[in-house]
Design an enzyme around this catalytic site. Structure first.
Site, PDB file in Angstrom:
ATOM      1  N   LYS A 260       0.815  -1.191   0.000  1.00 47.69           N
ATOM      2  CA  LYS A 260       0.000   0.000   0.000  1.00 47.69           C
ATOM      3  C   LYS A 260       0.864   1.263   0.000  1.00 47.69           C
ATOM      4  O   LYS A 260       0.392   2.358  -0.276  1.00 47.69           O
ATOM      5  CB  LYS A 260      -0.890   0.025   1.258  1.00 47.69           C
ATOM      6  CG  LYS A 260      -1.755  -1.187   1.435  1.00 47.69           C
ATOM      7  CD  LYS A 260      -2.388  -1.162   2.843  1.00 47.69           C
ATOM      8  CE  LYS A 260      -3.001  -2.520   3.125  1.00 47.69           C
ATOM      9  NZ  LYS A 260      -3.288  -2.667   4.587  1.00 47.69           N
TER      10      LYS A 260
ATOM     11  N   GLU B  23       7.512   2.307  -6.172  1.00 43.90           N
ATOM     12  CA  GLU B  23       7.627   1.718  -4.833  1.00 43.90           C
ATOM     13  C   GLU B  23       7.913   2.822  -3.821  1.00 43.90           C
ATOM     14  O   GLU B  23       8.469   3.864  -4.162  1.00 43.90           O
ATOM     15  CB  GLU B  23       8.739   0.650  -4.871  1.00 43.90           C
ATOM     16  CG  GLU B  23       9.148   0.037  -3.558  1.00 43.90           C
ATOM     17  CD  GLU B  23       8.051  -0.721  -2.811  1.00 43.90           C
ATOM     18  OE1 GLU B  23       6.967  -0.170  -2.623  1.00 43.90           O
ATOM     19  OE2 GLU B  23       8.334  -1.857  -2.358  1.00 43.90           O
ATOM     20  N   ASP B  24       7.534   2.572  -2.577  1.00 41.79           N
ATOM     21  CA  ASP B  24       7.751   3.605  -1.561  1.00 41.79           C
ATOM     22  C   ASP B  24       9.222   3.714  -1.156  1.00 41.79           C
ATOM     23  O   ASP B  24       9.782   4.792  -1.139  1.00 41.79           O
ATOM     24  CB  ASP B  24       6.852   3.378  -0.323  1.00 41.79           C
ATOM     25  CG  ASP B  24       6.979   1.977   0.288  1.00 41.79           C
ATOM     26  OD1 ASP B  24       7.780   1.152  -0.217  1.00 41.79           O
ATOM     27  OD2 ASP B  24       6.271   1.694   1.270  1.00 41.79           O
TER      28      ASP B  24
ATOM     29  N   LYS C  82      17.419   3.711   1.217  1.00 38.95           N
ATOM     30  CA  LYS C  82      18.379   3.690   2.338  1.00 38.95           C
ATOM     31  C   LYS C  82      19.578   2.881   1.874  1.00 38.95           C
ATOM     32  O   LYS C  82      19.644   1.664   2.104  1.00 38.95           O
ATOM     33  CB  LYS C  82      17.768   2.972   3.547  1.00 38.95           C
ATOM     34  CG  LYS C  82      16.652   3.697   4.256  1.00 38.95           C
ATOM     35  CD  LYS C  82      16.202   2.839   5.442  1.00 38.95           C
ATOM     36  CE  LYS C  82      14.888   3.247   5.997  1.00 38.95           C
ATOM     37  NZ  LYS C  82      14.337   2.279   6.955  1.00 38.95           N
TER      38      LYS C  82
ATOM     39  N   PHE D 261      13.912   4.696  10.708  1.00 38.29           N
ATOM     40  CA  PHE D 261      12.581   4.226  10.320  1.00 38.29           C
ATOM     41  C   PHE D 261      11.687   5.438  10.069  1.00 38.29           C
ATOM     42  O   PHE D 261      11.492   6.271  10.943  1.00 38.29           O
ATOM     43  CB  PHE D 261      11.969   3.322  11.389  1.00 38.29           C
ATOM     44  CG  PHE D 261      10.782   2.584  10.858  1.00 38.29           C
ATOM     45  CD1 PHE D 261      10.938   1.399  10.146  1.00 38.29           C
ATOM     46  CD2 PHE D 261       9.499   3.100  11.027  1.00 38.29           C
ATOM     47  CE1 PHE D 261       9.839   0.738   9.617  1.00 38.29           C
ATOM     48  CE2 PHE D 261       8.396   2.444  10.500  1.00 38.29           C
ATOM     49  CZ  PHE D 261       8.571   1.252   9.794  1.00 38.29           C
ATOM     50  N   VAL D 262      11.178   5.528   8.858  1.00 41.81           N
ATOM     51  CA  VAL D 262      10.372   6.698   8.497  1.00 41.81           C
ATOM     52  C   VAL D 262       8.921   6.312   8.216  1.00 41.81           C
ATOM     53  O   VAL D 262       8.635   5.182   7.786  1.00 41.81           O
ATOM     54  CB  VAL D 262      10.961   7.451   7.277  1.00 41.81           C
ATOM     55  CG1 VAL D 262      12.270   8.118   7.623  1.00 41.81           C
ATOM     56  CG2 VAL D 262      11.121   6.526   6.065  1.00 41.81           C
TER      57      VAL D 262
ATOM     58  N   ARG E 214       0.201   6.708   7.444  1.00 43.81           N
ATOM     59  CA  ARG E 214       0.306   6.831   5.984  1.00 43.81           C
ATOM     60  C   ARG E 214      -0.184   8.193   5.502  1.00 43.81           C
ATOM     61  O   ARG E 214       0.184   8.661   4.437  1.00 43.81           O
ATOM     62  CB  ARG E 214      -0.544   5.749   5.296  1.00 43.81           C
ATOM     63  CG  ARG E 214      -0.057   4.322   5.524  1.00 43.81           C
ATOM     64  CD  ARG E 214      -0.757   3.391   4.539  1.00 43.81           C
ATOM     65  NE  ARG E 214      -0.663   1.993   4.918  1.00 43.81           N
ATOM     66  CZ  ARG E 214       0.367   1.188   4.624  1.00 43.81           C
ATOM     67  NH1 ARG E 214       1.404   1.656   3.965  1.00 43.81           N
ATOM     68  NH2 ARG E 214       0.360  -0.083   4.993  1.00 43.81           N
TER      69      ARG E 214
HETATM   70  P1  IMP Z   1      13.223  -4.259   1.466  1.00 43.95           P
HETATM   71  O1  IMP Z   1      12.812  -5.557   0.869  1.00 43.95           O
HETATM   72  O2  IMP Z   1      14.080  -4.433   2.678  1.00 43.95           O
HETATM   73  O3  IMP Z   1      13.858  -3.305   0.471  1.00 43.95           O
HETATM   74  O4  IMP Z   1      11.924  -3.634   2.086  1.00 43.95           O
HETATM   75  C1  IMP Z   1      11.114  -2.787   1.464  1.00 43.95           C
HETATM   76  C2  IMP Z   1       9.838  -2.657   2.260  1.00 43.95           C
HETATM   77  O5  IMP Z   1      10.057  -2.557   3.677  1.00 43.95           O
HETATM   78  C3  IMP Z   1       9.172  -1.368   1.860  1.00 43.95           C
HETATM   79  O6  IMP Z   1       8.324  -1.567   0.749  1.00 43.95           O
HETATM   80  C4  IMP Z   1       8.455  -0.964   3.116  1.00 43.95           C
HETATM   81  O7  IMP Z   1       7.165  -1.554   3.135  1.00 43.95           O
HETATM   82  C5  IMP Z   1       9.260  -1.535   4.244  1.00 43.95           C
HETATM   83  N1  IMP Z   1      10.135  -0.523   4.861  1.00 43.95           N
HETATM   84  C6  IMP Z   1      11.474  -0.471   4.833  1.00 43.95           C
HETATM   85  N2  IMP Z   1      11.961   0.596   5.496  1.00 43.95           N
HETATM   86  C7  IMP Z   1      10.872   1.254   5.966  1.00 43.95           C
HETATM   87  C8  IMP Z   1      10.705   2.459   6.740  1.00 43.95           C
HETATM   88  O8  IMP Z   1      11.650   3.167   7.139  1.00 43.95           O
HETATM   89  N3  IMP Z   1       9.424   2.816   7.027  1.00 43.95           N
HETATM   90  C9  IMP Z   1       8.349   2.095   6.609  1.00 43.95           C
HETATM   91  N4  IMP Z   1       8.460   0.980   5.874  1.00 43.95           N
HETATM   92  C10 IMP Z   1       9.706   0.547   5.566  1.00 43.95           C
HETATM   93 MG    MG Z   2       6.070  -1.380   0.797  1.00 43.94          MG
END
Ligand code: IMP
Ligand code: MG
Length: 181
Positions: free
Chosen positions: A47, A103-104, A135, A156-157, A169
């Site tokens: 989401k 993607e976020d 990050k 963590f954001v 959100r």
């Molecule tokens: P990855 O597979 O570790 O790159 O994780 C990506 C997913 O982790 C993102 O799509 C987010 O849903 C979640 N995520 C990672 N860091 C944060 C953060 O700082 N805040 C909120 N969600 C995060």
């Molecule tokens: Mg996500």
């Protein structure tokens, strides 16, 4: 607008609303230039990316189409492969299309690495990533996003689509979440 949290959580603004909006506009201009003359197909990862997508597509003077995908990572910590479960798959085929994943946040890269491999197997004409945040210090998988809004430190954001336990959100800012212990 000041945000009131009920849960003793402190939110520190990292990127304010104006900075977010300006950067999204810039990304839109860059994407519009790069995809001029194509029928760009955007895939929003639910989401977290929904607010970003909504603002981004209004900065795209292109003929675009949209689709949505929802993923969940396996909670089991023994699962180090980074395999993610597709909770909601695409409605339409991406074969032969110019596809941009929206993607976020690109954190460890495990999610997008898996997704890139899974979508590449469906033979799109092109496949790129646009991530609002990255990050870099957390990266495990070498995933390259063609478009990145902001590189941020290992904090963590929340806000602008990103959540903690489904909350926050709806913030217009991107804020660091600190728990008052
Ligand atoms: P990855 O597979 O570790 O790159 O994780 C990506 C997913 O982790 C993102 O799509 C987010 O849903 C979640 N995520 C990672 N860091 C944060 C953060 O700082 N805040 C909120 N969600 C995060
Ligand atoms: Mg996500």
């Amino acid at each position: 607008m000041a945000y009131t949290s009920n849960h003793g959580v402190q939110l520190e603004v990292l990127i304010d609303e104006q900075q977010v909006q300006e950067r999204v506009k810039e990304l839109g201009q860059q994407i519009a230039q790069d995809y001029q003359g194509t029928n760009l197909h955007l895939i929003c990862i639910l989401k977290g990316a929904c607010i970003f997508l909504a603002d981004l597509i209004r900065c795209l003077p292109l003929e675009i189409s949209l689709d949505f995908m929802a993923l969940s990572s396996y909670a089991n910590s023994l699962h180090t492969s980074g395999e993610v479960k597709i909770v909601k798959d695409l409605d339409s085929t991406i074969q032969g299309r110019d596809v941009l994943i929206v993607e976020d946040i690109l954190d460890t890269g495990l999610t997008l690495d898996y997704l890139m491999r899974s979508l590449q197997a469906r033979s799109p004409k092109s496949l790129n990533i646009c991530a609002l945040l990255s990050k870099p210090s957390r990266r495990i998988k070498d995933v390259r996003a063609t478009y990145i809004g902001f590189e941020i430190p290992d904090e963590f954001v929340v806000g602008y689509g990103l959540d903690f336990a489904e909350k926050y959100r709806n913030l217009s800012t991107i804020s660091v979440m600190k728990k008052n212990e």
